[in-house]
Scaffold this active site. Structure first.
Site, PDB file in Angstrom:
ATOM      1  N   ASP A 117      27.808  32.778  -6.257  1.00 47.87           N
ATOM      2  CA  ASP A 117      28.857  33.705  -5.828  1.00 47.87           C
ATOM      3  C   ASP A 117      28.574  35.062  -6.461  1.00 47.87           C
ATOM      4  O   ASP A 117      28.320  35.164  -7.659  1.00 47.87           O
ATOM      5  CB  ASP A 117      30.235  33.172  -6.284  1.00 47.87           C
ATOM      6  N   ILE A 118      28.601  36.100  -5.627  1.00 49.89           N
ATOM      7  CA  ILE A 118      28.224  37.439  -6.095  1.00 49.89           C
ATOM      8  C   ILE A 118      29.294  38.065  -7.005  1.00 49.89           C
ATOM      9  O   ILE A 118      28.999  38.951  -7.808  1.00 49.89           O
ATOM     10  CB  ILE A 118      27.915  38.346  -4.872  1.00 49.89           C
TER      11      ILE A 118
ATOM     12  N   GLN B  54      41.861  33.114   1.019  1.00 53.58           N
ATOM     13  CA  GLN B  54      40.524  33.020   1.610  1.00 53.58           C
ATOM     14  C   GLN B  54      40.089  34.387   2.129  1.00 53.58           C
ATOM     15  O   GLN B  54      40.871  35.090   2.791  1.00 53.58           O
ATOM     16  CB  GLN B  54      40.524  31.999   2.770  1.00 53.58           C
TER      17      GLN B  54
ATOM     18  N   HIS C 218      33.855  26.894   2.636  1.00 49.91           N
ATOM     19  CA  HIS C 218      33.012  26.797   1.437  1.00 49.91           C
ATOM     20  C   HIS C 218      33.788  26.199   0.279  1.00 49.91           C
ATOM     21  O   HIS C 218      34.983  26.424   0.125  1.00 49.91           O
ATOM     22  CB  HIS C 218      32.449  28.161   1.027  1.00 49.91           C
TER      23      HIS C 218
ATOM     24  N   HIS D 293      34.076  26.227  -3.796  1.00 52.75           N
ATOM     25  CA  HIS D 293      33.729  26.933  -5.029  1.00 52.75           C
ATOM     26  C   HIS D 293      33.507  25.880  -6.120  1.00 52.75           C
ATOM     27  O   HIS D 293      34.315  24.956  -6.265  1.00 52.75           O
ATOM     28  CB  HIS D 293      34.890  27.814  -5.493  1.00 52.75           C
TER      29      HIS D 293
END
Ligand code: 5GP
Length: 142
Positions: free
Chosen positions: A36-37, A99, A105, A107
């Site tokens: 995750d960025i 979201q 997705h 996490h």
């Protein structure tokens, strides 16, 4: 904005198409895992299905099974790399829940619920993300 129909231009769709770069942790025929960025803790990974599902409601059984199996592999690697037991598994459905990317997705966040950072708020250092991705990927292959 919430979405009921899948948008082929969402950021994760672009990753799956190879249109934008990401730090890969693991990939198989049905799933992809990457850093995750804007991590909520060091080592925050996202696992996505290679299926066009907006959220949990649209996820097909075979992909539901596949993302969970990949999540198990990633979590095992996170526990080794970060030498901690605590890994939060989180998944948001709909903008009301928070979201922001409308491709399903999971996490996986090595953290405690009491220590969790803000959601999608602070961009991580690219070099550090690349290094963590490599460490995690290595533990999955081993
Ligand atoms: P959501 O809010 O949909 O549950 O989570 C979306 C996640 O995607 C956030 O944690 C956010 O930091 C992450 N994210 C957003 N844009 C990008 C991107 O371009 N690359 C990566 N690797 N992660 C992203």
């Amino acid at each position: 904005m919430s979405q009921n129909t899948y948008d082929d231009n969402n950021i994760f769709a672009k990753m799956l198409n190879g249109d934008i770069p990401y730090h890969k942790v693991y990939e198989d025929d049905k799933t992809l895992a990457f850093m995750d960025i804007m991590p909520q803790a060091k080592g925050h990974v996202l696992v996505i299905p290679k299926q066009k599902a907006v959220d949990l409601a649209g996820l097909e059984p075979e992909y539901a099974a596949a993302v969970l199996m990949t999540a198990k592999k990633v979590m095992a690697a996170q526990r080794q790399v970060f030498a901690r037991e605590g890994v939060i598994q989180m998944q948001l459905n709909g903008s009301e829940a928070g979201q922001t990317v409308f491709h399903y997705h999971i996490h996986l966040i090595p953290s405690s619920i009491h220590e969790l950072g803000r959601h999608a708020a602070v961009q991580a250092d690219n070099v550090e993300l690349a290094d963590i991705a490599q460490q995690l990927a290595k533990k999955i292959i081993e």
